[in-house]
Design a protein around this motif. Structure first.
Motif, mmCIF file in Angstrom:
data_model
loop_
_atom_site.group_PDB
_atom_site.id
_atom_site.type_symbol
_atom_site.label_atom_id
_atom_site.label_comp_id
_atom_site.label_asym_id
_atom_site.label_seq_id
_atom_site.Cartn_x
_atom_site.Cartn_y
_atom_site.Cartn_z
ATOM 1 N N CYS A 181 -15.137 8.173 28.025
ATOM 2 C CA CYS A 181 -16.244 7.214 28.096
ATOM 3 C C CYS A 181 -16.876 7.036 26.728
ATOM 4 O O CYS A 181 -16.697 7.866 25.826
ATOM 5 N N GLN A 203 -13.898 4.593 30.843
ATOM 6 C CA GLN A 203 -14.178 5.002 32.213
ATOM 7 C C GLN A 203 -15.458 5.821 32.233
ATOM 8 O O GLN A 203 -16.370 5.559 31.464
ATOM 9 N N HIS A 207 -14.093 11.170 35.070
ATOM 10 C CA HIS A 207 -12.898 10.428 35.463
ATOM 11 C C HIS A 207 -11.810 11.314 36.071
ATOM 12 O O HIS A 207 -11.043 10.838 36.911
ATOM 13 N N ASP A 211 -10.284 9.334 39.084
ATOM 14 C CA ASP A 211 -8.903 8.854 38.980
ATOM 15 C C ASP A 211 -8.040 9.910 38.304
ATOM 16 O O ASP A 211 -7.752 9.834 37.107
ATOM 17 N N GLU A 214 -4.701 8.577 36.451
ATOM 18 C CA GLU A 214 -4.840 7.993 35.108
ATOM 19 C C GLU A 214 -5.196 9.063 34.090
ATOM 20 O O GLU A 214 -4.690 9.066 32.965
#
Length: 230
Positions: A181, A203, A207, A211, A214
């Motif tokens: 981020c 993101q 994260h 996710d 990813e």
């Protein structure tokens, strides 16, 4: 080896280890919980090293430090010396270590509330003191918020002001950065300036929970660049 921030628990990695293993490398999320007394940084490093040595034998390993685990990665590497071969350190949305710096020192770049935070710590605030509502934007899934909040380890002023351990000698190993981020652009830019391999995602800080697939792909991609033989 996935290392969590000392402010939360191993559960903050979510299913990331499983998703990394689906891509090929063996991956272990390490629970570090014997760091509740000073010296905190050294306690974290020693506990992490013991857990890693008990999980993988002699290695080789890449250490991945998320958030507050990043600044103590060199101390973990040093604590593993002679036991486990560390071939890389990967900083995941984490501040970079600096000789003589405390966690508060490393947080200066992260916002205008820095001085207020220091004053609140001096007045007895123990952080993190997040509420479910405060985490809603970062973690839309209520179960993810519950996971993070259940693992919160609140810390006081002595934890944040303690100078973090930096080994006398730093080995020549691969180092890389995964920025999740924009809040960690400052250390990401410094890593890039040093010539480290880096991947930027736009993101959120958690994260790995939101996710893990990813996150795992990005971790493996950075690791492959900092340790080409892997």
């Amino acid at each position: 080896m996935l290392l969590h921030s000392p402010l939360v628990s191993m559960s903050s990695w979510g299913r990331t280890a499983e998703c990394v293993e689906a891509l090929g490398p063996r991956c272990v999320a390490v629970e570090v919980d014997d760091d509740l007394r000073p010296p905190y940084g050294l306690g974290y490093a020693r506990c992490a090293a013991d857990r890693i040595a008990g999980s993988v034998g002699t290695g080789p390993v890449v250490l991945v430090g998320h958030s507050g685990a990043g600044p103590v990665l060199p101390a973990v590497t040093a604590a593993l010396h002679g036991r486990v071969a560390v071939v890389g350190e990967l900083y995941c949305d984490a501040n970079l270590p600096r000789a003589g710096a405390s966690r508060v020192d490393l947080m200066r770049h992260q916002g205008a509330d820095f001085e207020n935070f220091r004053a609140e710590l001096a007045n007895g605030r123990r952080y993190p003191d997040w509420s479910d509502e405060e985490l809603t934007e970062l973690l839309p899934d209520p179960l993810d918020r519950k996971t993070v909040l259940a693992g919160v380890r609140q810390r006081g002023e002595d934890f944040y002001l303690e100078p973090l351990p930096i080994p006398d000698s730093v080995p020549e190993i691969g180092r890389g950065f995964l920025r999740l981020c924009a809040g960690y652009e400052f250390p990401a830019a410094e890593a890039e300036r040093r010539g480290w391999p880096i991947i930027r995602l736009d993101q959120g800080h958690f994260h790995p929970l939101v996710d893990p697939e990813e996150t795992a792909r990005a971790l493996v991609a950075v690791a492959a660049r900092l340790v080409p033989a892997a």
